[in-house]
Design a protein around this motif. Sequence first.
Motif, mmCIF file in Angstrom:
data_model
loop_
_atom_site.group_PDB
_atom_site.id
_atom_site.type_symbol
_atom_site.label_atom_id
_atom_site.label_comp_id
_atom_site.label_asym_id
_atom_site.label_seq_id
_atom_site.Cartn_x
_atom_site.Cartn_y
_atom_site.Cartn_z
ATOM 1 N N PHE A 92 0.747 -1.277 -0.123
ATOM 2 C CA PHE A 92 0.205 -0.313 0.166
ATOM 3 C C PHE A 92 1.160 1.519 0.020
ATOM 4 C CE2 PHE A 92 -1.925 3.536 2.464
ATOM 5 C CZ PHE A 92 -2.808 3.527 1.816
ATOM 6 N N LEU A 93 1.529 1.567 0.906
ATOM 7 C CA LEU A 93 3.090 2.659 0.984
ATOM 8 C C LEU A 93 3.890 2.740 -0.545
ATOM 9 C CD1 LEU A 93 4.059 2.155 4.897
ATOM 10 C CD2 LEU A 93 1.988 3.687 3.758
ATOM 11 N N ASP A 94 4.221 1.635 -0.759
ATOM 12 C CA ASP A 94 5.122 1.504 -1.586
ATOM 13 C C ASP A 94 4.496 1.949 -2.852
ATOM 14 O OD1 ASP A 94 7.022 1.035 -0.233
ATOM 15 O OD2 ASP A 94 7.182 -1.640 -1.934
ATOM 16 N N THR A 95 2.865 1.267 -3.518
ATOM 17 C CA THR A 95 1.845 1.803 -4.112
ATOM 18 C C THR A 95 1.799 3.433 -4.015
ATOM 19 O OG1 THR A 95 0.900 0.198 -4.407
ATOM 20 C CG2 THR A 95 -0.032 1.553 -5.018
ATOM 21 N N TRP A 96 1.405 3.948 -3.510
ATOM 22 C CA TRP A 96 0.921 5.461 -3.437
ATOM 23 C C TRP A 96 2.466 5.882 -3.544
ATOM 24 C CZ3 TRP A 96 -2.944 7.578 -4.972
ATOM 25 C CH2 TRP A 96 -4.453 6.646 -4.641
ATOM 26 N N MET A 97 3.401 6.055 -2.766
ATOM 27 C CA MET A 97 4.251 6.401 -3.402
ATOM 28 C C MET A 97 4.936 6.863 -4.635
ATOM 29 S SD MET A 97 6.687 5.942 -0.114
ATOM 30 C CE MET A 97 7.100 4.187 0.005
ATOM 31 N N ARG A 98 4.927 5.362 -5.360
ATOM 32 C CA ARG A 98 5.417 5.738 -6.699
ATOM 33 C C ARG A 98 4.065 6.852 -7.415
ATOM 34 N NH1 ARG A 98 6.013 -0.366 -6.306
ATOM 35 N NH2 ARG A 98 8.933 -0.310 -6.263
ATOM 36 N N PHE A 99 2.374 6.394 -6.858
ATOM 37 C CA PHE A 99 1.606 6.926 -8.102
ATOM 38 C C PHE A 99 1.987 8.231 -7.448
ATOM 39 C CE2 PHE A 99 0.296 3.193 -8.922
ATOM 40 C CZ PHE A 99 -0.695 3.109 -10.285
ATOM 41 N N ASN A 100 2.157 9.231 -6.246
ATOM 42 C CA ASN A 100 2.236 10.155 -6.087
ATOM 43 C C ASN A 100 2.943 10.934 -6.889
ATOM 44 O OD1 ASN A 100 0.566 10.175 -4.285
ATOM 45 N ND2 ASN A 100 2.278 10.525 -2.705
ATOM 46 N N ILE A 101 4.431 10.639 -7.010
ATOM 47 C CA ILE A 101 5.717 10.449 -7.635
ATOM 48 C C ILE A 101 5.341 11.176 -9.145
ATOM 49 C CG2 ILE A 101 7.865 10.283 -9.317
ATOM 50 C CD1 ILE A 101 8.646 8.701 -6.445
ATOM 51 N N PHE A 102 4.434 9.454 -9.945
ATOM 52 C CA PHE A 102 3.717 10.359 -11.170
ATOM 53 C C PHE A 102 3.071 11.160 -11.201
ATOM 54 C CE2 PHE A 102 0.509 8.884 -13.964
ATOM 55 C CZ PHE A 102 1.104 8.518 -15.102
ATOM 56 N N GLU A 103 1.802 11.091 -10.116
ATOM 57 C CA GLU A 103 1.326 12.045 -10.168
ATOM 58 C C GLU A 103 1.532 13.165 -10.336
ATOM 59 O OE1 GLU A 103 -3.756 10.109 -8.391
ATOM 60 O OE2 GLU A 103 -1.314 10.984 -7.248
ATOM 61 N N ALA A 104 2.288 13.956 -9.472
ATOM 62 C CA ALA A 104 2.386 15.021 -9.537
ATOM 63 C C ALA A 104 3.528 15.357 -10.491
ATOM 64 C CB ALA A 104 3.966 15.124 -8.410
#
Length: 177
Positions: free
Chosen positions: A120-132
């Motif tokens: 969960f944490l890794d997924t959202w860290m990756r998606f946060n970078i992608f979305e930014a």
Amino acid sequence: MKNFSLKFIDVMIGIVLGLGFQWWLVLDSTWQYVAFIFVYLDIVDNWIDYSPSLKKFPPKREIDVFLDLGIMFTFFLYIYSTQLTIIYFLTVFIVFKILDYFWLWSSEKEYKSTGIDKLFLDTWMRFNIFEAIITGILIAVTLLFSIQPLIIIIIFIVIRIITRILASLRYKKVHFV
């Protein structure tokens, strides 16, 4: 600190959402109305994962409390920015994603998460970078090509919906439910 932080953040989210309604009357263009409605849905969606995550990963250090406060402040700016410009709106979103990334990273390091929590944490860290990054590209496109804000906000919303679906598929459920 766990119960205080969760109760405090619950109150803060209520205040942010409540105060935001006062700006509905200030909006004057279609993109602002669309963005405003989407922001409320986006904040509630974030809260669906954030609140249980805060229970599971309560702040251990002062920096964690400041990250929580920073996230609440960016939620406030996220709503407020709907009455300004599309560039300001997208920039606030990037700041939110950066703060959220550091909150997730801090939680992962503090709690040495494993299994579904780590996923969960890794997924959202990756998606946060992608979305930014994608949002930064949207800002550049807006500045370079003078695209209408309504088109940009629709593209932004579609990207957010797609990333939310992909993230949920990656960890196979809505986390902590």
